[in-house]
Enzyme design. Structure first.
Site, PDB file in Angstrom:
ATOM      1  N   ASP A  62       0.844  -1.186   0.000  1.00  0.00           N
ATOM      2  CA  ASP A  62       0.000   0.000   0.000  1.00  0.00           C
ATOM      3  C   ASP A  62       0.884   1.242   0.000  1.00  0.00           C
ATOM      4  OD1 ASP A  62       0.820  -0.187   2.661  1.00  0.00           O
ATOM      5  OD2 ASP A  62      -1.119   0.391   3.490  1.00  0.00           O
ATOM      6  N   TYR A  64       2.913   4.804   0.745  1.00  0.00           N
ATOM      7  CA  TYR A  64       3.536   5.410   1.920  1.00  0.00           C
ATOM      8  C   TYR A  64       2.506   6.296   2.614  1.00  0.00           C
ATOM      9  CZ  TYR A  64       8.024   4.077  -0.218  1.00  0.00           C
ATOM     10  OH  TYR A  64       9.069   3.387  -0.764  1.00  0.00           O
ATOM     11  N   PHE A  75       6.740   1.964  -4.161  1.00  0.00           N
ATOM     12  CA  PHE A  75       8.103   2.209  -3.687  1.00  0.00           C
ATOM     13  C   PHE A  75       8.639   3.608  -4.016  1.00  0.00           C
ATOM     14  CE2 PHE A  75       7.839  -2.440  -4.038  1.00  0.00           C
ATOM     15  CZ  PHE A  75       8.190  -2.800  -2.753  1.00  0.00           C
ATOM     16  N   HIS A 183      11.462  -9.066   1.102  1.00  0.00           N
ATOM     17  CA  HIS A 183      11.160  -7.642   0.943  1.00  0.00           C
ATOM     18  C   HIS A 183      12.420  -6.805   1.213  1.00  0.00           C
ATOM     19  CE1 HIS A 183       9.112  -3.775   1.610  1.00  0.00           C
ATOM     20  NE2 HIS A 183       8.101  -4.308   0.932  1.00  0.00           N
TER      21      HIS A 183
END
Length: 216
Positions: A62, A64, A75, A183
């Site tokens: 989702d 920031y 990202f 991740h």
């Protein structure tokens, strides 16, 4: 709605009762709370990377949730914003992989080259990570992945972390390449993200299929 070929590709779901109900809920949230990204950047990933041009998909979770960060691309943060920890680690791996140094957190140039930076959930309440995870976005963004999976031209799907890996079942076309790793967050980057070389692997696959590489 998008302004490119996605409007036709996604027309069935965009014109569905499900999507109409979702957008009503989303608009209510924008009207009553501080929601990121800004409404004009909500579909930024699709606007910047057409269906026809999509050759890489990087799946995020989702947006920031800090002020000024989210810009509708997984990202990526607006230019001038301090790099979030995960993006810092992505840049570390990029340097180790290809010797490329990036300073700005704005990944628009990747989008313009055919890298679809797709979050699974497209909105978030300020300072509240995961707050819209159950709003209903998954059905829409899963449909996007399914449509890219249908492409005849080979595509690279980059799945970082356990959440992104849950989308693997949507990718059934043998023409495509799936790159998986932990991740890039500080909690997991050292368990296999560092050293995974996703950028060079992507370009090698594209080159093998006579597709222009990404200038990362």
């Amino acid at each position: 709605m998008i302004g490119n070929d996605w409007d036709l590709i996604l027309s069935d779901i965009i014109n569905s009762d499900y999507f109409n109900n979702l957008m009503n809920k989303v608009n209510e949230e924008y009207n009553s709370k501080t929601i990121y990204p800004s409404k004009e950047n909500l579909f930024n990933a699709l606007k910047l990377t057409s269906y026809k041009d999509t050759k890489v998909v990087i799946v995020g979770q989702d947006p920031y949730h800090g002020e000024g960060e989210a810009m509708g691309l997984s990202f990526s943060v607006n230019d001038g914003i301090k790099l979030p920890p995960s993006l810092k680690n992505i840049y570390k791996e990029l340097f180790e992989d290809l010797g490329i140094t990036r300073l700005s957190g704005d990944l628009t140039d990747w989008s313009n080259q055919g890298v679809l930076l797709l979050n699974s959930t497209l909105t978030v309440i300020k300072d509240t990570p995961g707050s819209h995870a159950k709003l209903g976005w998954d059905k829409f963004t899963d449909e996007i992945i399914k449509k890219v999976n249908e492409k005849d031209i080979p595509v690279v799907f980059i799945l970082w972390g356990n959440f992104a890996k849950t989308k693997r079942d949507l990718i059934t076309n043998d023409k495509h390449l799936i790159i998986e790793s932990p991740h890039p967050s500080p909690f997991s980057a050292r368990t296999g993200f560092f050293g995974s070389k996703p950028f060079s692997k992507t370009n090698e696959f594209l080159k093998k299929n006579n597709i222009d590489k990404i200038e990362w």
